[in-house]
Design an enzyme around this catalytic site. Structure first.
Site, PDB file in Angstrom:
ATOM      1  N   PRO A 106       0.650  -1.091  -0.086  1.00 43.53           N
ATOM      2  CA  PRO A 106       0.075   0.142  -0.136  1.00 43.53           C
ATOM      3  C   PRO A 106       0.878   1.256  -0.116  1.00 43.53           C
ATOM      4  O   PRO A 106       0.084   2.366  -0.005  1.00 43.53           O
ATOM      5  CB  PRO A 106      -0.818   0.031   1.040  1.00 43.53           C
ATOM      6  CG  PRO A 106       0.082  -0.964   2.257  1.00 43.53           C
ATOM      7  CD  PRO A 106       0.699  -1.888   1.188  1.00 43.53           C
ATOM      8  N   CYS A 124       8.991  -9.042   5.263  1.00 44.45           N
ATOM      9  CA  CYS A 124       8.422  -9.064   6.643  1.00 44.45           C
ATOM     10  C   CYS A 124       8.343 -10.605   7.123  1.00 44.45           C
ATOM     11  O   CYS A 124       7.575 -10.709   7.825  1.00 44.45           O
ATOM     12  CB  CYS A 124       7.262  -8.312   7.049  1.00 44.45           C
ATOM     13  SG  CYS A 124       5.965  -8.575   6.215  1.00 44.45           S
TER      14      CYS A 124
HETATM   15  C1  LIG Z   1       4.766  -6.778   1.240  1.00 38.53           C
HETATM   16  S1  LIG Z   1       3.557  -5.869   0.202  1.00 38.53           S
HETATM   17  C2  LIG Z   1       4.598  -4.381  -0.189  1.00 38.53           C
HETATM   18  C3  LIG Z   1       4.381  -3.560   0.978  1.00 38.53           C
HETATM   19  C4  LIG Z   1       4.784  -2.091   0.610  1.00 38.53           C
HETATM   20  N1  LIG Z   1       6.228  -2.163   0.074  1.00 38.53           N
HETATM   21  C5  LIG Z   1       4.852  -1.271   1.338  1.00 38.53           C
HETATM   22  O1  LIG Z   1       5.817  -0.807   2.191  1.00 38.53           O
HETATM   23  O2  LIG Z   1       3.573  -0.572   1.775  1.00 38.53           O
HETATM   24  C6  LIG Z   1       3.770  -6.863  -1.250  1.00 38.53           C
HETATM   25  C7  LIG Z   1       3.266  -6.440  -2.629  1.00 38.53           C
HETATM   26  O3  LIG Z   1       3.725  -7.248  -3.582  1.00 38.53           O
HETATM   27  C8  LIG Z   1       2.549  -7.104  -4.532  1.00 38.53           C
HETATM   28  N2  LIG Z   1       2.778  -8.146  -5.496  1.00 38.53           N
HETATM   29  C9  LIG Z   1       2.663  -9.332  -5.275  1.00 38.53           C
HETATM   30  N3  LIG Z   1       3.022 -10.227  -6.483  1.00 38.53           N
HETATM   31  C10 LIG Z   1       3.437  -9.084  -7.404  1.00 38.53           C
HETATM   32  C11 LIG Z   1       4.005  -9.219  -8.618  1.00 38.53           C
HETATM   33  N4  LIG Z   1       4.052 -10.221  -9.371  1.00 38.53           N
HETATM   34  N5  LIG Z   1       4.346  -8.037  -9.344  1.00 38.53           N
HETATM   35  C12 LIG Z   1       4.010  -6.883  -8.832  1.00 38.53           C
HETATM   36  N6  LIG Z   1       3.719  -6.636  -7.432  1.00 38.53           N
HETATM   37  C13 LIG Z   1       3.385  -7.910  -6.562  1.00 38.53           C
HETATM   38  C14 LIG Z   1       1.415  -7.223  -3.634  1.00 38.53           C
HETATM   39  O4  LIG Z   1       0.260  -6.513  -4.300  1.00 38.53           O
HETATM   40  C15 LIG Z   1       1.492  -6.566  -2.718  1.00 38.53           C
HETATM   41  O5  LIG Z   1       1.149  -5.037  -2.633  1.00 38.53           O
END
Ligand SMILES: C[S@@+](CC[C@H](N)C(=O)[O-])C[C@H]1O[C@@H](n2cnc3c(N)ncnc32)[C@H](O)[C@@H]1O
Length: 680
Positions: free
Chosen positions: A428, A595
């Site tokens: 997010p 995380c």
């Molecule tokens: C750990 S969260 C990121 C949190 C964010 N960096 C923050 O600090 O608010 C991981 C994110 O990776 C995204 N995600 C998952 N698979 C993905 C892909 N193949 N390509 C791009 N984004 C991806 C998910 O939608 C999710 O929002």
């Protein structure tokens, strides 16, 4: 059992309005039990039902979450209708929410989304912020929330949230006690009875509710189910009272010399209410002492950290908060940008420093992602959520709830003004926005994520924090996006125009989609009108992961993850790392972070990556990042362990790309093969 949250248990049964006349129980729910259930209880205890319930498979709703989807869904709907028809109390609403958790196998949309969509409680929960809503959640959003709890005031609703989260956190331990006291498997009890027993046991054991509180659970069972179920509730809960008073509450057997590692893990996991596979893995990875400390950490009250806008002085903010009886202090790890808050989060949020206005809070909450649950926890504990909502630090963009461990990942990335940054899994957006603050409005950040709706929220938050001009967003799978940029780079090197065209079309499509989502904030992304770089000075890959480092704040997560899922995540992380590496400039930096506390998602990922990418090497945190040595592992990784550092768990590594290369990174096989598969 540790006391996780405060509620006034005696308020739980207080009706908010005059009790309605209840319709008779649905006929199907009055049927006799299956033969297999007739052995243990006296006849008067049987919930009368002819058909045994089909087993819940845990599959996604649209794929038939129930063994016999139609029948099971009908059954659940009947229970839900029945619960909705009784006088709403904290307990009845909590039971309904817990049922829905079991029905959908997910916490999302419950703690935040109910009991009333007309209140601030309808703010999406963390799980919703990080994941696309399930079909069930989407349907409910379209159709409006269930009517449960409409009569509850905000304090009651906070108590519901507390009950739901506490029962979810302690579920395994509660089930152990209930099964031992009843001689029945939880799976053999009807769904609402399971939840009533869990809520009752939690109140008796954790909240030290007096024994006469049992009557209220029994009454609820009678209203929602049948006299027989009420008898079961009465028997089991009174047995718990009896054993508690005698000091013989069931405990898993303490490990002795002869105990096998599996048995030790099982006993520890039951006692601390975690899944055995997770505890077994930690015992191997961290050893018994650290594992026990970690388990304790996961079950205690979490604390919060807030990142402040650069113009705010943390010491001055803390002083101001002191006057409001908020215990806060500048962060030990990031003292110039973060404060940690030990208590009275509501007062902080009502201080005008963080938040005001429901809509704005929603945006904040989406952006802060996993910390929503935290806020929610704080709100119910401190009993002053209204104050939280009438404040201004977050809505004004001057403060954002963000864990210090997440902040340290950005410190490790160390983005500099004027650079091009790719945040490859951005939503997010907590790290995107901290990076933007560090870059002081100079340079560009492309926030990429596969989740389009969450990126829209990120854009709104970026605008509110005055970063709209430098942050642009794009919804795509990184494994498709990176090869597209690589192709464009290759083609522009030989004068080709096709790939350039493709990228421009993608950018145009993104602009149109953003406009279609219709926020004025969408206009703020000026950088979208410029072509994206094909390579970036710094790339942050904050990968999707198991989240085992944030279990203290995510009551549900421990039950939602499986070992198979962690393996799958690890596979995805490897592909994303390969894709991210391909868009790092020669000499540039890739930061990989999670995380998670699992080696397979962290250290093992780095080893595999380095074996395939000889042009990258691990760079320990340079002094200018300000990362304290006690946060750095011998290998040069940022390693935040909750029980050691008092923050969320986090892992991050700086991977420096060699500067003498002409742009060809190591293997991007992972992302290419995915792109080809996607086209096929
Ligand atoms: C750990 S969260 C990121 C949190 C964010 N960096 C923050 O600090 O608010 C991981 C994110 O990776 C995204 N995600 C998952 N698979 C993905 C892909 N193949 N390509 C791009 N984004 C991806 C998910 O939608 C999710 O929002």
């Amino acid at each position: 059992m540790q006391h996780v949250a405060q509620i006034a248990w005696h308020r739980a049964a207080a009706p908010c309005t005059a009790p309605p006349r209840l319709p008779p129980p649905p006929r199907r729910l009055l049927a006799a039990p299956p033969a297999s259930r007739r052995t243990k209880w006296p006849n008067r205890f049987y919930p009368r039902r002819q058909q045994p319930l089909p087993e819940f498979t845990g599959e996604a709703e649209e794929e038939g979450a129930w063994g016999q989807p139609e029948e099971k869904r009908d059954e659940m709907q009947l229970w839900m209708d029945r619960l909705a028809s009784v006088q709403p109390t904290e307990r009845s609403v909590a039971v309904a929410q817990l049922l829905r958790i079991e029905e959908e196998g997910a916490f999302a949309g419950l703690v935040g989304g109910s009991p009333g969509a007309d209140t601030d409680e309808a703010v999406p929960s963390e799980a919703e912020a990080e994941e696309e809503p399930s079909p069930g959640q989407q349907r409910r959003r379209q159709e409006g929330d269930e009517p449960w709890g409409r009569g509850l005031d905000p304090r009651n609703k906070r108590a519901v949230t507390d009950l739901v989260a506490s029962v979810t956190r302690w579920r395994r331990r509660l089930d152990y006690i209930i099964e031992a006291c009843s001689g029945r498997r939880m799976a053999d009890l009807d769904a609402p009875l399971r939840q009533i027993l869990r809520v009752g046991a939690l109140e008796l054991i954790e909240k030290q509710a007096p024994s006469h509180s049992v009557n209220e659970h029994v009454e609820l069972a009678k209203q929602v189910m049948h006299k027989g179920s009420a008898g079961v509730a009465n028997f089991v809960l009174r047995e718990i009272v009896r054993r508690q008073e005698a000091g013989t509450l069931p405990q898993p057997p303490a490990p002795t010399k002869g105990t096998s590692p599996e048995e030790a893990a099982e006993a520890l996991a039951v006692g601390a209410s975690h899944p055995t596979w997770l505890v077994a893995g930690w015992l191997q990875q961290y050893g018994p002492k650290a594992t026990m400390e970690l388990l304790r950490w996961n079950n205690r009250k979490p604390h919060y950290a807030v990142r402040l806008a650069p113009e705010l002085d943390p010491a001055a903010v803390c002083q101001r908060l002191e006057g409001m009886r908020v215990m806060a202090q500048p962060s030990h790890y990031l003292p110039r940008e973060f404060i940690t808050v030990q208590n009275n989060m509501q007062a902080l949020l009502s201080s005008g420093l963080i938040s005001s206005g429901k809509g704005q809070v929603q945006v904040s909450v989406i952006v802060i992602g996993s910390h929503w649950k935290l806020l929610n926890d704080a709100a119910w504990r401190e009993g002053s959520r209204e104050a939280l909502l009438s404040s201004g630090l977050i809505s004004s963009g001057k403060g954002q709830v963000q864990d210090e461990a997440a902040g340290l990942v950005v410190a490790l990335l160390d983005p500099q003004p004027g650079e091009d940054l790719l945040d490859a899994c951005a939503a997010p957006g907590g790290k995107t926005l901290f990076s933007a603050a560090r870059m002081q409005g100079q340079g560009s950040i492309l926030a990429l994520d596969i989740g389009r709706s969450r990126l829209a929220a990120l854009r709104g938050m970026a605008a509110r924090q005055q970063h709209g001009a430098m942050v642009s967003t794009h919804a795509a799978d990184l494994r498709d996006f990176a090869p597209m940029l690589a192709q464009r780079r290759r083609q522009s090197a030989v004068g080709g125009e096709d790939a350039q065209q493709e990228v421009q079309e993608a950018q145009q499509g993104e602009r149109e989609a953003a406009e279609a989502h219709g926020s004025a904030d969408d206009q703020a992304g000026d950088s979208r009108s410029k072509p994206w770089p094909t390579q970036f000075d710094r790339v942050l890959l904050d990968a999707p992961c198991s989240g085992t480092g944030v279990l203290a704040k995510r009551a549900d997560l421990r039950w939602r993850r499986t070992p198979e899922e962690v393996e799958q995540m690890a596979g995805l992380q490897g592909q994303l790392l390969a894709a991210a590496a391909s868009v790092v400039k020669p000499g540039g930096l890739l930061v990989y972070s999670t995380c998670s506390l699992e080696a397979v998602e962290n250290q093992q990922q780095v080893s595999a990556f380095l074996a395939n990418h000889p042009d990258f090497s691990v760079e320990p945190p340079p002094a200018e990042t300000g990362i304290p040595p006690k946060c750095v592992s011998p290998e040069g990784y940022l390693l935040m362990l909750p029980h050691v550092h008092g923050t969320d768990g986090a892992f991050a590594v700086r991977l420096r790309r060699r500067g003498d290369s002409d742009g060809g990174s190591g293997s991007v096989a992972g992302c290419h093969s995915h792109a080809l598969q996607g086209q096929g």
